[in-house]
Design a protein around this motif. Structure first.
Motif, mmCIF file in Angstrom:
data_model
loop_
_atom_site.group_PDB
_atom_site.id
_atom_site.type_symbol
_atom_site.label_atom_id
_atom_site.label_comp_id
_atom_site.label_asym_id
_atom_site.label_seq_id
_atom_site.Cartn_x
_atom_site.Cartn_y
_atom_site.Cartn_z
ATOM 1 N N LEU A 9 4.009 9.969 10.005
ATOM 2 C CA LEU A 9 4.686 8.745 9.568
ATOM 3 C C LEU A 9 3.625 7.746 9.134
ATOM 4 O O LEU A 9 2.829 7.278 9.961
ATOM 5 N N GLY A 10 3.588 7.427 7.844
ATOM 6 C CA GLY A 10 2.700 6.362 7.390
ATOM 7 C C GLY A 10 3.061 5.068 8.092
ATOM 8 O O GLY A 10 4.218 4.868 8.493
ATOM 9 N N ALA A 11 2.086 4.185 8.236
ATOM 10 C CA ALA A 11 2.303 2.961 9.015
ATOM 11 C C ALA A 11 3.469 2.134 8.487
ATOM 12 O O ALA A 11 4.102 1.388 9.232
ATOM 13 N N ILE A 36 0.859 -1.199 0.000
ATOM 14 C CA ILE A 36 0.000 0.000 0.000
ATOM 15 C C ILE A 36 0.891 1.243 0.000
ATOM 16 O O ILE A 36 1.383 1.677 1.039
ATOM 17 N N GLU A 37 1.090 1.811 -1.193
ATOM 18 C CA GLU A 37 2.034 2.927 -1.338
ATOM 19 C C GLU A 37 1.662 4.100 -0.442
ATOM 20 O O GLU A 37 2.533 4.782 0.102
ATOM 21 N N ALA A 38 0.349 4.335 -0.259
ATOM 22 C CA ALA A 38 -0.100 5.503 0.508
ATOM 23 C C ALA A 38 0.377 5.451 1.959
ATOM 24 O O ALA A 38 0.469 6.475 2.625
ATOM 25 N N LEU A 39 0.716 4.256 2.447
ATOM 26 C CA LEU A 39 1.143 4.144 3.851
ATOM 27 C C LEU A 39 2.653 4.287 4.024
ATOM 28 O O LEU A 39 3.178 4.125 5.104
ATOM 29 N N ARG A 40 3.357 4.576 2.913
ATOM 30 C CA ARG A 40 4.816 4.708 2.979
ATOM 31 C C ARG A 40 5.279 6.129 3.213
ATOM 32 O O ARG A 40 6.469 6.379 3.363
ATOM 33 N N SER A 41 4.353 7.110 3.205
ATOM 34 C CA SER A 41 4.806 8.501 3.169
ATOM 35 C C SER A 41 5.351 8.963 4.518
ATOM 36 O O SER A 41 4.867 8.558 5.576
ATOM 37 N N LEU A 42 6.364 9.785 4.419
ATOM 38 C CA LEU A 42 6.977 10.398 5.599
ATOM 39 C C LEU A 42 6.959 11.894 5.330
ATOM 40 O O LEU A 42 7.645 12.370 4.431
ATOM 41 N N ASP A 43 6.108 12.623 6.075
ATOM 42 C CA ASP A 43 5.940 14.052 5.825
ATOM 43 C C ASP A 43 6.382 14.833 7.063
ATOM 44 O O ASP A 43 5.749 14.745 8.116
ATOM 45 N N ALA A 44 7.481 15.568 6.913
ATOM 46 C CA ALA A 44 8.021 16.323 8.055
ATOM 47 C C ALA A 44 7.899 17.816 7.822
ATOM 48 O O ALA A 44 8.636 18.607 8.402
ATOM 49 N N SER A 45 6.951 18.212 6.982
ATOM 50 C CA SER A 45 6.882 19.632 6.608
ATOM 51 C C SER A 45 6.260 20.504 7.703
ATOM 52 O O SER A 45 6.416 21.711 7.698
ATOM 53 N N GLY A 46 5.534 19.924 8.637
ATOM 54 C CA GLY A 46 5.001 20.688 9.777
ATOM 55 C C GLY A 46 5.092 19.757 10.970
ATOM 56 O O GLY A 46 6.180 19.499 11.477
ATOM 57 N N ASP A 98 -1.491 5.970 10.305
ATOM 58 C CA ASP A 98 -0.276 6.769 10.492
ATOM 59 C C ASP A 98 -0.066 7.132 11.954
ATOM 60 O O ASP A 98 -0.944 6.913 12.800
ATOM 61 N N VAL A 99 1.125 7.647 12.211
ATOM 62 C CA VAL A 99 1.504 8.126 13.540
ATOM 63 C C VAL A 99 1.894 9.588 13.355
ATOM 64 O O VAL A 99 2.699 9.906 12.472
ATOM 65 N N VAL A 100 1.290 10.465 14.163
ATOM 66 C CA VAL A 100 1.537 11.901 14.029
ATOM 67 C C VAL A 100 2.290 12.403 15.252
ATOM 68 O O VAL A 100 1.889 12.139 16.388
#
Lengths: 155, 303
Positions: free
Chosen positions: B68-70, B54-64, B166-168
Motif C-alpha cells: 500500500l503506497g502511503a 506524488i503519484e508513485a505513492l498512490r499505488s495499491l499492489d495486491a498481486s503477491g 509504503d506499508v507491506v
C-alpha cells in the motif's frame, strides 16, 4: 506567509493569496466569497463544510486550501444550473428536507456525490452516504426521502 | 495557527529534500488529522510539505504481498476486492473510519505515522504482520514492523527526516481469516472506545496460528499474547472464546478518558476481542460475513 495560487471552483478560476495553513473552507468563504458552504463544528465532525474535490466529498474545514490547487472544487453553488435547481435541490424542497438550512449545503454535496457513484441507492446506502452530515432539525427521515425521490427522478 | 510556508512535492526525492533533517517541518497527506490537531493547539511548524501529488505513492499492489503506497486512502482500501477477500480485517477497519469524506482524504500513511492508539487500521496491521518502509535521503530504505514503529501516543520510531513510502502486508496461508471489530457509541464519525483485530489460520477445524491485537486500551496498539494462546489449538468454540475474552482483558492497560473509564474499557475489550476472533474463525472456514464486521452480534442475530 502568503502564497499566490489559483483555485478552480464551480468551473471558474479564482486567483487567491493564501496563508500556508489556510483551510479550503476559509478560502472559499472569505477569499472567494462563496458563502453557501457553512462553517459548523470547524473540527471535521459535522459535514456542514462539505464540498467536492475532484468529484469526491471532502470536509473543507480540515483540508488545506493550497492542497486543492490543481483540483476541481464544487460547492453547493455549483450544483444548480444557473437559476435552475438540480433535481436533488428540488427534491429537498418538495419533501421538506430543509428546515433551518444550515446542514443543507453539505447534505446536498454528499447526496450529489452519492448519486454520481450510485444512481440507484437503497435507503440504507443513502443513510450511510449521509452519515457524515449532521442535522439537528429534521431527524433525517425527510432528507433520506428527498434523496430517494431525486434518484427516482433522475433514473 | 501561525506563519506557515507551504510546499508541494511531486516526487519522493523532492519531498525528502524539502523535509531535510525533519526540523520545523510537517508532512501532510490528506490533512484530516493534522489540521484538527493544529486547531486543537498542536500548532503547525514553519513548513508544511504536501505529498498528495506524488503519484508513485498512490499505488495499491495486491498481486503477491499487499503493498500500500502511503497515499492509498481508506476509500481505496474498502473498494479493493483483494483486500476485502484476503486482508479482510483491514477492510473492516477502513470501512468505519470517520465518514465517506474522511475516507476520501484519510490515507494509510497518515494513519500509520499519526500513531494514535485508537486508530482503526492499527490492530489489523499488527495481526496481519505488516511492516512500514521508511525512506531517508541519507539512509535509503529501511523496513520496520508496525509493532516496533509505534512507541507511544502520537510517537513513532521513525527518525527525523524519514518519510513513510509504503506499508507491506504479507500474503496469508490458505484457510486464514481476519476481522476487526470496534465498540462504538454511534455508527459514523466515531473513535473506538475499544477495538480488537484477530487473524487466524486453520488446519481442518483447529486453529493453528492466531494473532490478536487491541485498540485504545494502552499507549500503543497492543498484542494480546493471552488471547492468542487461548485460541490456538482449539476450534474456536465457546469455551475458547471465553478464554480469549479473559486473556484480552488481562493484557489490556486502559486509561479513563472522556470516551470511557478504565473499568468499562477492560470489561469491554474482552467482549470485543471475543467477537473479532469469532468472526476471523468463521471467515477462515469460508463463511461469508459482512464487511464491516462492526457492529457484530453473536449467533441468532441474523448477521
Amino acid at each position: 506567509m502568503k502564497h499566490a495560487a489559483t483555485l478552480n471552483v464551480n468551473g471558474m478560476a479564482y486567483p487567491v493569496e493564501l496563508e500556508g495553513d489556510a483551510t479550503l473552507l476559509n478560502a472559499i468563504r472569505e477569499d472567494i466569497g462563496l458563502t453557501g458552504t457553512k462553517t459548523g463544528c470547524d473540527d471535521c465532525e459535522c459535514g456542514a463544510c462539505m464540498v467536492m474535490v475532484d468529484g469526491r466529498p471532502v470536509n473543507s474545514c480540515t483540508y488545506l486550501a493550497l492542497q486543492a490547487e490543481g483540483s476541481e472544487i464544487t460547492t453547493v453553488e455549483g450544483l444548480a444550473d444557473g437559476e435552475d435547481l438540480s433535481a436533488m435541490q428540488s427534491a429537498f424542497l418538495d419533501k421538506g428536507g430543509v428546515q433551518c438550512g444550515y446542514c443543507t449545503p453539505g447534505m446536498l454535496v454528499s447526496a450529489h456525490a452519492l448519486l454520481r457513484r450510485n444512481p440507484d441507492p437503497s435507503e440504507e446506502e443513502v443513510r450511510i452516504a449521509l452519515s457524515g452530515n449532521l442535522c439537528r432539525c429534521t431527524g433525517y427521515a425527510k432528507i433520506a426521502e428527498a434523496v430517494m425521490a431525486a434518484a427516482k427522478a433522475t433514473a | 495557527m501561525g506563519d506557515v510556508a507551504f510546499h508541494t512535492a511531486t516526487t519522493v526525492d523532492e519531498a525528502l529534500s524539502l523535509v531535510g533533517d525533519g526540523s520545523n517541518v510537517k508532512v501532510v497527506a490528506g490533512g484530516s488529522d493534522l489540521i484538527v490537531q493544529a486547531r486543537g493547539g498542536r500548532e503547525l511548524p514553519g513548513n508544511v510539505v504536501a505529498i498528495h501529488r506524488i503519484e508513485a505513492l498512490r499505488s495499491l499492489d495486491a498481486s503477491g504481498d499487499l503493498t500500500l503506497g502511503a497515499l492509498v486512502t481508506h476509500a481505496d482500501i474498502v473498494a479493493s476486492d483483494a483486500i476485502r477477500s484476503t486482508w479482510t480485517a483491514l477492510a473492516d477497519a477502513s470501512a468505519i473510519v470517520g465518514s465517506h469524506a474522511t475516507r476520501n482524504v484519510g490515507t494509510i500513511g497518515g494513519n500509520v505515522m499519526n500513531a494514535s492508539p485508537a486508530m482503526e487500521t492499527g490492530a489489523p496491521l499488527i495481526v496481519l504482520d505488516a511492516s512500514a518502509t521508511l525512506r531517508s535521503a541519507a539512509g535509503g530504505d529501511r523496513t520496520v514492523p508496525v509493532e516496533e514503529l509505534w512507541t507511544g501516543p502520537g510517537k513513532t520510531s521513525a527518525k527525523p527526516g524519514e518519510l513513510l513510502v509504503d506499508v507491506v502486508v504479507p500474503s496469508l496461508p490458505a484457510h486464514s481469516g481476519s476481522a476487526y471489530v470496534r465498540l462504538e457509541y454511534r455508527r459514523a464519525m466515531e473513535i473506538a472506545i475499544v477495538g480488537a483485530a484477530a487473524s487466524v489460520t486453520l488446519d481442518g477445524d483447529t486453529v493453528t496460528a492466531a494473532r490478536v491485537a487491541l485498540t485504545a486500551v494502552g499507549p500503543t496498539l497492543l498484542r494480546s499474547p493471552a488471547a492468542e494462546a487461548a485460541v490456538i489449538g482449539t476450534t474456536g468454540d465457546d469455551a475458547a472464546l471465553e478464554a480469549v475474552a479473559t486473556g484480552a482483558s488481562a493484557d489490556a492497560t486502559p486509561i479513563s478518558d472522556l470516551r470511557a473509564n478504565e473499568d468499562y474499557r477492560r470489561a469491554m475489550i474482552g467482549v470485543i476481542a471475543k467477537r473479532a476472533v469469532s468472526v476471523a474463525v468463521r471467515r477462515a472456514r469460508g463463511e461469508e460475513f459482512p464487511i464491516p464486521a462492526t457492529p457484530v452480534f453473536m449467533e441468532g442475530s441474523g448477521r
